[in-house]
Design a protein around this motif. Structure first.
Motif, short mmCIF file in Angstrom:
data_model
loop_
_atom_site.label_atom_id
_atom_site.label_comp_id
_atom_site.label_asym_id
_atom_site.label_seq_id
_atom_site.Cartn_x
_atom_site.Cartn_y
_atom_site.Cartn_z
N GLY B 65 0.82 -1.21 0.00
CA GLY B 65 0.00 0.00 0.00
C GLY B 65 0.85 1.25 0.00
N VAL B 66 0.36 2.26 -0.73
CA VAL B 66 1.13 3.49 -0.90
C VAL B 66 0.54 4.65 -0.10
CG1 VAL B 66 1.98 2.86 -3.18
CG2 VAL B 66 -0.17 4.10 -2.97
N ALA B 67 -0.64 4.46 0.49
CA ALA B 67 -1.37 5.59 1.08
C ALA B 67 -0.65 6.22 2.26
CB ALA B 67 -2.76 5.14 1.50
N SER B 69 2.12 7.32 2.68
CA SER B 69 3.01 8.45 2.41
C SER B 69 2.29 9.79 2.46
CB SER B 69 3.73 8.27 1.07
OG SER B 69 2.80 8.18 0.03
N ILE B 93 7.65 3.64 0.84
CA ILE B 93 6.45 4.41 1.14
C ILE B 93 6.54 5.07 2.52
CG2 ILE B 93 3.97 4.23 1.57
CD1 ILE B 93 4.88 4.08 -1.41
#
Lengths: 417, 135
Positions: B65-67, B69, B93
């Motif tokens: 998951g990148v959220a 950041s 991330i």
């Protein structure tokens, strides 16, 4: 002792602020990350894919975008083609799902700022299927785990996970720090798996990704899969990679005879000798699926994560076959604006909507303020064919169940799984 | 008992001291947290139900998951963030997010740090020196 980070004249000027605050902020961000991971220079990238849903941005992130967008056009405009990941709201249907005006306002503010930066609002996580697929060896800055693992593994492109601030920084500067999966030395397999089945369905492929992801479980691990995979499709590898990246934080895999850096075993391993190769069979995949023996009422069926391709949506419409979904169950299908337009043109959208289902454009379910959606629509139990979505969504209060595409559609019609 | 000092790689952010919250589990702001209430909300997480606000989180590694950041900045701005992230290993991330939010983050220990520190202990994280001190 920290290694020296070599900067070009232009990069030094950006760092000094000679090309405006947005580029100065961006290169400062990239430099911090590069130094953390031991990079010593930047690598130019050809395109950026920016994750920027407003639930993740929050008010602070939106204010940051607006601040960057307030600068002179010559200073704020991205320097390479830059596109967006899915957003948090489809303005065509947000009232139907009781999404708030406050969230709608956040979306409008973020969109205005992103457009002012010169970013193309593609609103898709399947940019590799629908916008501009990278080619072998191309360095890119992709910002969705599913898009990164697909670009790295299937195309042989080079990208790390670039979260929103990093993707935006790459877009403003045209470069990323050279570490991780931009380096040839970091792309060899670290784990070897013998797969003793050929997944039959998209959810099977996702389940396989989940199994491998759980067993690797680290960004710096690269699994190598060997098995009889003959005739794989783009959507199968999409579901496999998305689940692998979700469960394992893995950005690259090799599949012997399928992916370009694994034409044979030795190529993908750098001729490293593995002592052990865990064997993956049907029982491993069954553990990922919903295991209840009794039927469960399903509040919402979701096809998303990743957004669906044209072929996947056509398949859902075929299975629906004009039947109505249960009045107590919602069926949501998420895709990109380009694929939505194609579905409109081919009258697939009309077939889907006649059933009572909704084809969402430019969003992905878990990026749509999923917790508030659940509260507003009384959703708790969720069926999906996406192992990635199943992995993410429990933290938002849902009880997710993985099932095949056919089972999910039947669950929407009967209200039970 | 004297202080225990653990060496790690140089990290990001400022030196901080706080109360440790430890688990041999992984971390994602999207997957694991109710960021409004400031608690771990993923039922399968080892810290399910625990408040993380102001704590020094000692965990194994980053999840997919990148959220995170973007989310770390918003959590810091709303004063609903952990004081620091101490991880055996991390992914880009969390580093990008920590850099953006100016949140303290370190990784890269010679030992499994989640086995060395106990929840409730007083911990100092010095990302410049690359050390974590458990008092």
């Amino acid at each position: 002792m920290a290694l020296e980070f070599k900067l070009t004249k232009y990069e030094t000027e950006m760092l000094e602020g000679k090309h405006g605050y947005p580029r100065q902020w961006a290169i400062q961000q990239l430099l911090q990350v590069g130094r953390f991971f031991g990079a010593t220079d930047f690598v130019p990238v050809s395109q950026a894919h920016i994750m920027c849903d407003t639930e993740s941005l929050g008010p602070a992130g939106i204010e940051h975008l607006e601040h960057l967008a307030s600068h002179d056009k010559s200073e704020r405009t991205v320097s390479i083609p830059a596109v967006t990941d899915p957003r948090g709201m489809d303005f065509g249907v947000y009232k139907r799902f009781k999404q708030s005006e406050e969230f709608a306002m956040r979306e409008r503010r973020a969109t205005k700022a992103l457009e002012a930066l010169g970013i193309l609002m593609t609103d898709t996580c399947i940019n590799y299927q629908t916008v501009s697929p990278p080619v072998f060896g191309e360095h890119v800055a992709f910002g969705d785990t599913g898009s990164v693992i697909y670009a790295n593994s299937v195309f042989g492109a080079r990208s790390n996970f670039e979260g929103g601030p990093a993707g935006l920084s790459a877009a403003l500067t045209g470069r990323v720090p050279r570490y991780g999966y931009h380096l040839e030395s970091e792309r060899s397999a670290t784990h070897w798996f013998e797969v003793q089945l050929r997944p039959k369905t998209l959810s099977d492929w996702g389940a396989l990704g989940a199994v491998i992801g759980k067993k690797t479980g680290n960004y710096w691990c690269t699994p190598l899969l060997e098995g009889d995979f003959g005739g794989v499709t783009s959507d199968e590898l999409k579901h496999f990679g998305a689940a692998l990246a979700s469960f394992g934080s893995v950005p690259l895999y090799h599949m012997v005879g399928v992916t370009p850096e694994a034409l044979d075993h030795g190529q993908s391993t750098g001729h490293l000798i593995f002592e052990d190769s865990p064997k993956i069979g049907p029982a491993d995949l069954r553990e990922i699926y919903f295991g209840s023996k009794s039927s469960v009422n399903v509040d919402v069926v979701v096809f998303a994560a990743p957004q669906l391709s044209l072929f996947e949506i056509q398949d859902v419409a075929r299975i629906l076959n004009g039947r109505k979904i249960d009045e107590k169950t919602d069926l949501l299908i998420a895709t990109s604006p380009e694929i939505k337009a194609a579905c409109d043109r081919f009258e697939i959208t009309a077939q889907i909507e006649q059933s009572g289902a909704v084809l969402l454009s430019g969003v992905c379910f878990y990026q749509m303020y999923a917790r508030e959606l659940a509260e507003a629509n009384n959703w708790k139990t969720l069926a999906t064919n996406s192992a990635k979505l199943m992995n993410i969504i429990s933290g938002y209060g849902y009880e997710p169940m993985l099932a095949t595409t056919e089972q999910c559609v039947e669950a929407a019609i009967s209200g039970k799984l | 008992m004297g202080d225990k000092v653990f060496k790690c790689s140089p990290g990001i952010g400022a030196r901080v001291t706080g109360t440790a919250l430890v688990a041999s589990d992984n971390f994602s702001a999207r997957y694991d947290l109710d960021r409004i209430r400031g608690v771990f909300s993923r039922p399968a997480h080892a810290l399910f139900g625990e408040s993380y606000v102001g704590k020094i989180l000692v965990l194994n590694t980053a999840k997919g998951g990148v959220a995170s950041s973007w989310m770390l900045l918003d959590m810091v701005a709303r004063e609903m963030a952990p004081a620091a992230l101490v991880l055996n290993s991390t992914n880009p991330i969390l580093v990008q997010g920590a850099a953006f939010a100016n949140l303290t983050l370190v990784h890269g220990f010679e030992v499994d740090i989640t086995k060395q520190i106990q929840s409730g202990g007083c911990v100092t994280v010095d990302p410049v020196e690359g050390i974590v001190i458990w008092e």
